[in-house]
Write a protein that holds these residues in place. Structure first.
Motif, PDB file in Angstrom:
ATOM      1  N   TYR A   1     -27.340 -49.498   0.146  1.00 31.50           N
ATOM      2  CA  TYR A   1     -26.862 -48.462  -0.777  1.00 31.50           C
ATOM      3  C   TYR A   1     -27.716 -47.220  -0.570  1.00 31.50           C
ATOM      4  O   TYR A   1     -28.936 -47.309  -0.457  1.00 31.50           O
ATOM      5  CB  TYR A   1     -27.002 -48.923  -2.228  1.00 31.50           C
ATOM      6  N   TYR A   2     -27.068 -46.049  -0.558  1.00 33.97           N
ATOM      7  CA  TYR A   2     -27.743 -44.760  -0.374  1.00 33.97           C
ATOM      8  C   TYR A   2     -27.442 -43.836  -1.557  1.00 33.97           C
ATOM      9  O   TYR A   2     -26.440 -43.985  -2.238  1.00 33.97           O
ATOM     10  CB  TYR A   2     -27.242 -44.038   0.883  1.00 33.97           C
ATOM     11  N   SER A   3     -28.292 -42.850  -1.711  1.00 30.95           N
ATOM     12  CA  SER A   3     -28.074 -41.737  -2.640  1.00 30.95           C
ATOM     13  C   SER A   3     -27.709 -42.229  -4.031  1.00 30.95           C
ATOM     14  O   SER A   3     -28.345 -43.113  -4.574  1.00 30.95           O
ATOM     15  CB  SER A   3     -27.024 -40.774  -2.084  1.00 30.95           C
ATOM     16  N   SER A   4     -26.649 -41.642  -4.622  1.00 30.62           N
ATOM     17  CA  SER A   4     -26.296 -41.992  -5.996  1.00 30.62           C
ATOM     18  C   SER A   4     -25.878 -43.449  -6.112  1.00 30.62           C
ATOM     19  O   SER A   4     -26.108 -44.083  -7.147  1.00 30.62           O
ATOM     20  CB  SER A   4     -25.188 -41.074  -6.525  1.00 30.62           C
ATOM     21  N   ASP A   5     -25.281 -44.019  -5.074  1.00 33.09           N
ATOM     22  CA  ASP A   5     -24.933 -45.444  -5.117  1.00 33.09           C
ATOM     23  C   ASP A   5     -26.188 -46.303  -5.275  1.00 33.09           C
ATOM     24  O   ASP A   5     -26.194 -47.297  -6.012  1.00 33.09           O
ATOM     25  CB  ASP A   5     -24.182 -45.872  -3.853  1.00 33.09           C
ATOM     26  N   ALA A   6     -27.265 -45.929  -4.595  1.00 34.88           N
ATOM     27  CA  ALA A   6     -28.524 -46.664  -4.706  1.00 34.88           C
ATOM     28  C   ALA A   6     -29.091 -46.536  -6.119  1.00 34.88           C
ATOM     29  O   ALA A   6     -29.514 -47.532  -6.719  1.00 34.88           O
ATOM     30  CB  ALA A   6     -29.538 -46.161  -3.678  1.00 34.88           C
TER      31      ALA A   6
ATOM     32  N   LEU B   1     -21.462 -44.636 -14.628  1.00 34.61           N
ATOM     33  CA  LEU B   1     -21.254 -43.392 -13.882  1.00 34.61           C
ATOM     34  C   LEU B   1     -20.645 -43.655 -12.505  1.00 34.61           C
ATOM     35  O   LEU B   1     -20.205 -42.726 -11.835  1.00 34.61           O
ATOM     36  CB  LEU B   1     -22.561 -42.614 -13.751  1.00 34.61           C
ATOM     37  N   LYS B   2     -20.605 -44.910 -12.108  1.00 32.91           N
ATOM     38  CA  LYS B   2     -19.984 -45.285 -10.839  1.00 32.91           C
ATOM     39  C   LYS B   2     -18.513 -44.850 -10.820  1.00 32.91           C
ATOM     40  O   LYS B   2     -17.939 -44.620  -9.762  1.00 32.91           O
ATOM     41  CB  LYS B   2     -20.115 -46.797 -10.647  1.00 32.91           C
ATOM     42  N   ALA B   3     -17.911 -44.709 -12.008  1.00 29.52           N
ATOM     43  CA  ALA B   3     -16.518 -44.265 -12.111  1.00 29.52           C
ATOM     44  C   ALA B   3     -16.356 -42.790 -11.723  1.00 29.52           C
ATOM     45  O   ALA B   3     -15.257 -42.353 -11.382  1.00 29.52           O
ATOM     46  CB  ALA B   3     -15.999 -44.493 -13.523  1.00 29.52           C
ATOM     47  N   THR B   4     -17.455 -42.046 -11.754  1.00 33.37           N
ATOM     48  CA  THR B   4     -17.430 -40.644 -11.325  1.00 33.37           C
ATOM     49  C   THR B   4     -17.268 -40.616  -9.809  1.00 33.37           C
ATOM     50  O   THR B   4     -17.914 -41.394  -9.104  1.00 33.37           O
ATOM     51  CB  THR B   4     -18.750 -39.945 -11.717  1.00 33.37           C
ATOM     52  N   PRO B   5     -16.414 -39.748  -9.300  1.00 32.70           N
ATOM     53  CA  PRO B   5     -16.234 -39.695  -7.837  1.00 32.70           C
ATOM     54  C   PRO B   5     -17.567 -39.506  -7.105  1.00 32.70           C
ATOM     55  O   PRO B   5     -18.400 -38.680  -7.496  1.00 32.70           O
ATOM     56  CB  PRO B   5     -15.309 -38.500  -7.631  1.00 32.70           C
ATOM     57  N   LYS B   6     -17.752 -40.285  -6.051  1.00 31.53           N
ATOM     58  CA  LYS B   6     -19.002 -40.276  -5.283  1.00 31.53           C
ATOM     59  C   LYS B   6     -19.401 -38.873  -4.818  1.00 31.53           C
ATOM     60  O   LYS B   6     -20.580 -38.519  -4.912  1.00 31.53           O
ATOM     61  CB  LYS B   6     -18.897 -41.233  -4.100  1.00 31.53           C
ATOM     62  N   PRO B   7     -18.461 -38.049  -4.327  1.00 27.51           N
ATOM     63  CA  PRO B   7     -18.884 -36.705  -3.902  1.00 27.51           C
ATOM     64  C   PRO B   7     -19.545 -35.898  -5.029  1.00 27.51           C
ATOM     65  O   PRO B   7     -20.513 -35.182  -4.784  1.00 27.51           O
ATOM     66  CB  PRO B   7     -17.583 -36.042  -3.436  1.00 27.51           C
ATOM     67  N   LEU B   8     -19.067 -36.050  -6.253  1.00 25.01           N
ATOM     68  CA  LEU B   8     -19.682 -35.337  -7.378  1.00 25.01           C
ATOM     69  C   LEU B   8     -21.062 -35.903  -7.695  1.00 25.01           C
ATOM     70  O   LEU B   8     -22.012 -35.149  -7.922  1.00 25.01           O
ATOM     71  CB  LEU B   8     -18.799 -35.429  -8.623  1.00 25.01           C
ATOM     72  N   ARG B   9     -21.170 -37.231  -7.711  1.00 25.60           N
ATOM     73  CA  ARG B   9     -22.464 -37.862  -7.968  1.00 25.60           C
ATOM     74  C   ARG B   9     -23.471 -37.461  -6.909  1.00 25.60           C
ATOM     75  O   ARG B   9     -24.626 -37.177  -7.205  1.00 25.60           O
ATOM     76  CB  ARG B   9     -22.326 -39.389  -7.970  1.00 25.60           C
ATOM     77  N   ASP B  10     -23.043 -37.460  -5.667  1.00 21.10           N
ATOM     78  CA  ASP B  10     -23.962 -37.166  -4.571  1.00 21.10           C
ATOM     79  C   ASP B  10     -24.408 -35.711  -4.550  1.00 21.10           C
ATOM     80  O   ASP B  10     -25.511 -35.413  -4.104  1.00 21.10           O
ATOM     81  CB  ASP B  10     -23.355 -37.569  -3.229  1.00 21.10           C
TER      82      ASP B  10
ATOM     83  N   ILE C   1     -31.335 -32.825  -6.421  1.00 21.34           N
ATOM     84  CA  ILE C   1     -32.651 -33.295  -6.850  1.00 21.34           C
ATOM     85  C   ILE C   1     -33.485 -33.692  -5.626  1.00 21.34           C
ATOM     86  O   ILE C   1     -34.650 -33.315  -5.510  1.00 21.34           O
ATOM     87  CB  ILE C   1     -32.520 -34.468  -7.846  1.00 21.34           C
ATOM     88  N   ALA C   2     -32.878 -34.440  -4.704  1.00 22.56           N
ATOM     89  CA  ALA C   2     -33.598 -34.892  -3.506  1.00 22.56           C
ATOM     90  C   ALA C   2     -34.110 -33.710  -2.688  1.00 22.56           C
ATOM     91  O   ALA C   2     -35.242 -33.728  -2.195  1.00 22.56           O
ATOM     92  CB  ALA C   2     -32.696 -35.786  -2.656  1.00 22.56           C
ATOM     93  N   LYS C   3     -33.298 -32.693  -2.563  1.00 17.72           N
ATOM     94  CA  LYS C   3     -33.669 -31.520  -1.763  1.00 17.72           C
ATOM     95  C   LYS C   3     -34.857 -30.773  -2.372  1.00 17.72           C
ATOM     96  O   LYS C   3     -35.680 -30.206  -1.654  1.00 17.72           O
ATOM     97  CB  LYS C   3     -32.465 -30.584  -1.660  1.00 17.72           C
TER      98      LYS C   3
END
Length: 129
Positions: free
Chosen positions: A65-70, A88-97, A103-105
């Motif tokens: 698992y990477y990024s918001s999925d992790a 929040l997994k129901a939120t589309p992955k592109p929006l979560r990421d 934050i990561a940047k």
């Protein structure tokens, strides 16, 4: 079988995140390794993690698992209300990421960077690979 969290061992925010997880994971579901460590490098190679991956990485039951999925996968296994963040997994992955990558940047600029990985206290050292 424990899940493994690969974190940026030079990142103050990442270190604080590991401490946060440990406090809310009394069953010890998660083990930890710095991405810069020998075991971290070996696991990234074994699971074919791209070198460009600038994210927390979770390996659980041979799935990566990477990024918001992790982050959401971690939240699912934490005590208390933190597990509800998994909704929040129901939120589309592109929006979560987008939020995650923002934050990561900026994590080094906002929270600073270490010269070396932390040395965990003896009582939790066994959870570090």
């Amino acid at each position: 079988m424990a899940a493994i969290v690969l974190f940026d061992g030079e990142c103050n925010f990442c270190d604080a995140s590991v401490q946060f997880i440990i406090k809310r994971d009394p069953k010890g579901y998660f083990q930890f390794a710095a991405q810069q460590s020998d075991i971290g490098e070996t696991l990234k190679h074994q699971y074919k993690v791209p070198n460009s991956m600038d994210s927390i990485i979770v390996i659980d039951q041979h799935k990566v698992y990477y990024s918001s999925d992790a982050a959401l996968h971690i939240s699912k296994h934490l005590n208390g209300l933190w597990s509800y963040l998994y909704m929040l997994k129901a939120t589309p992955k592109p929006l979560r990421d987008v939020a995650y990558k923002f934050i990561a940047k900026n994590r080094y600029a906002w929270f600073g960077k270490k010269d070396s990985c932390m040395i965990p206290p003896p009582e939790i050292r066994k959870r570090f690979l």
